[in-house]
Motif scaffolding. Structure first.
Motif, short mmCIF file in Angstrom:
data_model
loop_
_atom_site.label_atom_id
_atom_site.label_comp_id
_atom_site.label_asym_id
_atom_site.label_seq_id
_atom_site.Cartn_x
_atom_site.Cartn_y
_atom_site.Cartn_z
N SER A 119 0.85 -1.19 0.00
CA SER A 119 0.00 0.00 0.00
C SER A 119 0.88 1.25 0.00
O SER A 119 2.10 1.18 0.26
CB SER A 119 -0.91 0.03 1.23
OG SER A 119 -0.13 0.15 2.40
N HIS A 120 0.28 2.41 -0.27
CA HIS A 120 0.99 3.68 -0.16
C HIS A 120 1.42 3.93 1.28
O HIS A 120 2.48 4.52 1.53
CB HIS A 120 0.12 4.83 -0.66
CG HIS A 120 0.13 4.99 -2.15
ND1 HIS A 120 1.17 5.61 -2.82
CD2 HIS A 120 -0.75 4.60 -3.10
CE1 HIS A 120 0.91 5.61 -4.12
NE2 HIS A 120 -0.23 5.00 -4.32
N ASP A 121 0.59 3.50 2.22
CA ASP A 121 0.93 3.66 3.63
C ASP A 121 2.20 2.89 3.98
O ASP A 121 3.07 3.38 4.70
CB ASP A 121 -0.23 3.19 4.50
CG ASP A 121 0.10 3.29 5.99
OD1 ASP A 121 0.27 4.42 6.47
OD2 ASP A 121 0.19 2.23 6.65
N ALA A 122 2.33 1.67 3.43
CA ALA A 122 3.53 0.88 3.67
C ALA A 122 4.76 1.56 3.09
O ALA A 122 5.83 1.57 3.71
CB ALA A 122 3.36 -0.52 3.07
N LEU A 123 4.61 2.15 1.90
CA LEU A 123 5.71 2.90 1.31
C LEU A 123 6.10 4.07 2.21
O LEU A 123 7.29 4.33 2.43
CB LEU A 123 5.31 3.41 -0.08
CG LEU A 123 6.27 4.40 -0.75
CD1 LEU A 123 7.67 3.80 -0.90
CD2 LEU A 123 5.72 4.83 -2.11
N GLY A 124 5.11 4.78 2.73
CA GLY A 124 5.39 5.90 3.62
C GLY A 124 6.13 5.46 4.87
O GLY A 124 7.08 6.12 5.32
N ARG A 125 5.73 4.33 5.45
CA ARG A 125 6.40 3.82 6.64
C ARG A 125 7.83 3.38 6.33
O ARG A 125 8.75 3.56 7.13
CB ARG A 125 5.60 2.66 7.25
CG ARG A 125 4.31 3.13 7.94
CD ARG A 125 3.62 2.01 8.70
NE ARG A 125 2.94 1.09 7.79
CZ ARG A 125 3.26 -0.17 7.62
NH1 ARG A 125 4.27 -0.71 8.29
NH2 ARG A 125 2.58 -0.94 6.78
#
Length: 240
Positions: A119-125
């Protein structure tokens, strides 16, 4: 939603990069990264001229348990590296966010990665973890594969597409050849071995996504006559 990212990381910014920098002047080309449980085991090529000192230098590294010769081809040796990836904060971040290494290539100074994030959230993390670890990321293309035309690149990574396009455009496949893999490598800032491997993988991927998708044995039944290939027609003496 799945996100695929192309990025560059300085080789001295993470443990595996520092291990392979011990190659010195020996040219190193990453072949693949094989996931084995919690580990990502790299296989890579080293010029035979520099393989002996490289092997000794890498084996002395504190996080390396073994470096094993797997095979050889055209003046190069293929190695498998067993190492303690727990000391590598880049790969720790990859595991933490459940990302997948799709492709990776190394030069003496820089690594290029193609990573798939859930997910984009995983990329952000992932980016946050790298920032906290002091690992600089040069993020290139970011895309959602579900929104791409599946035939757009025929399975090619961005690096493979750019390298193959340049090779065709600048005459690598021309007769006589107008540019060498060394010259192509200078354009992209990678070794000639890395260019050779990119071209090989690109051709394999193009074949798998085009030629090998054909299910019929003969030419298409489009109502148009097709001439036989040279040397295969009646009276040619060619084997059936």
């Amino acid at each position: 939603m799945t996100v695929i990212v192309h990025l560059r990381v300085p080789a001295d910014a993470f443990e595996l990069g520092r291990i392979l920098r011990r190659a010195g002047d020996a040219a190193v080309a990453l072949e693949t990264m094989v996931p084995l449980g919690e580990l990502a085991v790299p296989f890579f090529w080293v010029d035979d001229g520099g393989s002996a000192p490289f092997e000794a230098a890498v084996a002395r590294h504190g996080t390396v348990s073994s470096v094993r010769r797997v095979g050889s081809r055209e003046g190069r040796t293929l190695y498998e590296l067993a190492w303690d990836s727990g000391a590598d904060r880049l790969f720790a971040a990859v595991r933490e966010v459940e990302a997948t290494v799709l492709n990776a290539g190394a030069t003496a100074a820089t690594w290029e990665f193609e990573l798939r994030f859930p997910s984009h959230d995983a990329l952000g993390r992932f980016r946050t973890r790298c920032q906290e670890a002091g690992i600089p990321l040069d993020v290139g293309r970011v895309y959602n594969p579900a929104k791409l035309d599946g035939s757009a690149w025929y399975g090619l990574t961005e690096a493979q597409r750019r390298t193959l396009s340049a090779a065709v455009r600048e005459g690598y496949y021309a007769i006589p050849r107008r540019i060498s893999t060394r010259e192509l490598g200078e354009e992209f800032g990678v070794s000639d071995q890395a260019v050779t491997e990119r071209l090989r993988r690109a051709i394999v991927s193009l074949t798998e996504h085009t030629v090998l998708t054909v299910t019929t044995d003969g030419p298409p039944d489009d109502g148009v006559g097709h001439d036989p290939e040279p040397g295969t027609g009646p009276g040619s003496g060619a084997a059936p």
